[in-house]
Write an enzyme that holds these catalytic residues in place. Structure first.
Site, mmCIF file in Angstrom:
data_model
loop_
_atom_site.group_PDB
_atom_site.id
_atom_site.type_symbol
_atom_site.label_atom_id
_atom_site.label_comp_id
_atom_site.label_asym_id
_atom_site.label_seq_id
_atom_site.Cartn_x
_atom_site.Cartn_y
_atom_site.Cartn_z
ATOM 1 N N HIS A 1 0.822 -1.215 0.000
ATOM 2 C CA HIS A 1 0.000 0.000 0.000
ATOM 3 C C HIS A 1 0.850 1.256 0.000
ATOM 4 O O HIS A 1 1.964 1.293 0.526
ATOM 5 C CB HIS A 1 -1.003 -0.008 1.153
ATOM 6 C CG HIS A 1 -0.423 0.077 2.533
ATOM 7 N ND1 HIS A 1 -0.134 1.259 3.149
ATOM 8 C CD2 HIS A 1 -0.107 -0.904 3.431
ATOM 9 C CE1 HIS A 1 0.329 1.029 4.377
ATOM 10 N NE2 HIS A 1 0.366 -0.280 4.573
ATOM 11 N N ASP B 1 -0.282 4.493 1.067
ATOM 12 C CA ASP B 1 -0.544 5.522 2.075
ATOM 13 C C ASP B 1 0.245 5.279 3.348
ATOM 14 O O ASP B 1 0.687 4.155 3.629
ATOM 15 C CB ASP B 1 -2.037 5.595 2.397
ATOM 16 C CG ASP B 1 -2.579 4.329 3.035
ATOM 17 O OD1 ASP B 1 -2.222 3.221 2.562
ATOM 18 O OD2 ASP B 1 -3.362 4.428 4.002
ATOM 19 N N GLU C 1 -4.963 1.856 2.894
ATOM 20 C CA GLU C 1 -4.906 0.684 3.777
ATOM 21 C C GLU C 1 -4.920 1.091 5.235
ATOM 22 O O GLU C 1 -5.545 0.422 6.068
ATOM 23 C CB GLU C 1 -3.653 -0.139 3.469
ATOM 24 C CG GLU C 1 -3.604 -1.499 4.153
ATOM 25 C CD GLU C 1 -3.008 -1.480 5.575
ATOM 26 O OE1 GLU C 1 -3.121 -2.482 6.290
ATOM 27 O OE2 GLU C 1 -2.415 -0.426 5.942
#
Length: 410
Positions: A78, A80, A173
């Site tokens: 992910h 983020d 996420e």
């Protein structure tokens, strides 16, 4: 390029997700990294690298000659970073030939003490990477991204045999929405691994069942001088509610498979208060009992304070992936072997949290989680070593070799 060199570039891109935006992706800045990754993947030989409107990055490498009948293997990470600590203007620091002692960071008096973090001593002589003390580092999960792409680059440059490889990088996420818009069919993998764990060698396929609880308390506010038998102080009701939960069943008092209630938000006045909890348990029945306990407590308080109003909103976030992995235990056995072959002792432990892989497993894509080599995520003490990342890359390479044949095993 070594994986840590990629990491040093990725962490400088501000990608913190926003739990309050209501959009998907929750912050458009995540797409800034997505565009960089699409360009890198295209240069690397991914023929179909692209980012969709929701910020999901997809791409695949076609199977090499002789491996066309092998299962399609996926790798997911992910983009983020957690909103719990600043991820803006990250300044990564490289501590070469780390001496195994306390690490003094230049900002905010932040010190990584070996007494507090004993694992540091194990990495003496390695290249330690930290932020400067004012932000998190972002190895969660940009290390996973860097490791996946470094492995793919090596496969391409060295013409290593492999089945079809599917790669995806997700937004959001960290706020529990990483798989919300994930297109499993489009992704094209038969099964996958998320690269989103901690210490290298971690192989995880049991995670919490998770829910969030939002509690809204409308009190009765009158002048304190004439409040007898009238006032219902919303803040005191919130304190009373929290006291009715098991005092020892909180994160600071639990470990392993033990679940908890975690109060992660309390705001308000005597007239109106809001509380936020996350509810966690590995056992599904105990998880359901925890939610039932909250419902019963709220009901009791509404009866006790009939002139007030206490409302509870529960939302399930994800479930324990173990039952979905059970029919595909070759994923675990191959991961253990790949880890051993990389010179690392595998560690099988329950995840005291969740990953995109938990939700993806329930969406039909069995997806255990592997360690990236990072530590102390979500805060200024986050760190990782270049050597741990190298080992994680080798584990990924070993997995591609394990799945280059039709049955997924040698």
């Amino acid at each position: 390029m070594r994986a840590y060199e990629r990491l040093l570039r990725y962490v400088k891109v501000y990608t913190t997700s926003d739990p309050n935006s209501g959009a998907h992706p929750s912050s458009q800045r995540q797409k800034d990294l997505g565009r960089i990754l699409v360009d890198e993947m295209t240069e690397m030989g991914f023929l179909d690298a692209h980012m969709d409107e929701q910020g999901y990055v997809y791409g695949s490498l076609a199977a090499s000659a002789g491996c066309e009948n092998a299962p399609a293997l996926g790798f997911v990470a992910h983009m983020d970073t957690a909103p719990s600590f600043s991820g803006e203007k990250v300044c990564p620091l490289v501590h070469e030939n780390y001496d195994g002692k306390d690490v003094f960071l230049p900002k905010n008096g932040t010190v990584l003490k070996v007494q507090d973090f004993p694992f540091l001593a194990q990495h003496k002589g390695e290249t330690l990477i930290t932020a400067d003390g004012s932000t998190l580092l972002g190895a969660d999960d940009k290390a996973g991204i860097a490791e996946i792409l470094t492995a793919c680059e090596k496969i391409q440059k060295e013409n290593l045999p492999h089945g079809k490889l599917c790669v995806a990088f997700t937004p959001d996420e960290e706020i529990g929405e990483g798989a919300l818009g994930f297109d499993v069919e489009h992704f094209g993998a038969d099964f996958a691994y998320t690269m989103d764990g901690g210490a290298v060698g971690g192989v995880e396929y049991e995670n919490f069942n998770a829910a969030s609880a939002e509690i809204d308390i409308q009190g009765v506010s009158v002048h304190p001088g004439s409040a007898k038998d009238i006032m219902v102080n919303a803040l005191l009701v919130a304190c009373e509610l929290n006291s009715m939960l098991p005092a020892e069943e909180i994160p600071a008092r639990t470990s392993g498979y033990q679940g908890f209630f975690h109060l992660d938000g309390l705001t308000g006045t005597d007239a109106h208060a809001r509380m936020g909890y996350i509810v966690r348990d590995h056992d599904r029945q105990t998880f359901e009992n925890r939610k039932r306990m909250l419902l019963e407590i709220v009901d009791r308080l509404n009866q006790k304070y009939p002139t007030a109003s206490i409302r509870l909103k529960l939302h399930d976030s994800y479930y324990n992936m173990a039952e979905k992995i059970a029919p595909c235990m070759h994923l675990i056995e191959n991961a253990k072997k790949a880890t051993l072959d990389a010179g690392v002792e595998p560690s099988i432990e329950p995840i005291r949290g969740g990953t995109d892989g938990a939700t993806l497993s329930y969406m039909g894509l069995p997806c255990p989680n592997l360690g990236t080599g990072g530590y102390n995520y979500h805060g200024p003490y986050e760190c990782i070593t270049a050597e741990s990342m190298d080992k994680a890359v080798q584990i990924l390479l070993n997995l591609t070799q394990a799945y280059r044949k039709p049955q997924g095993k040698e």
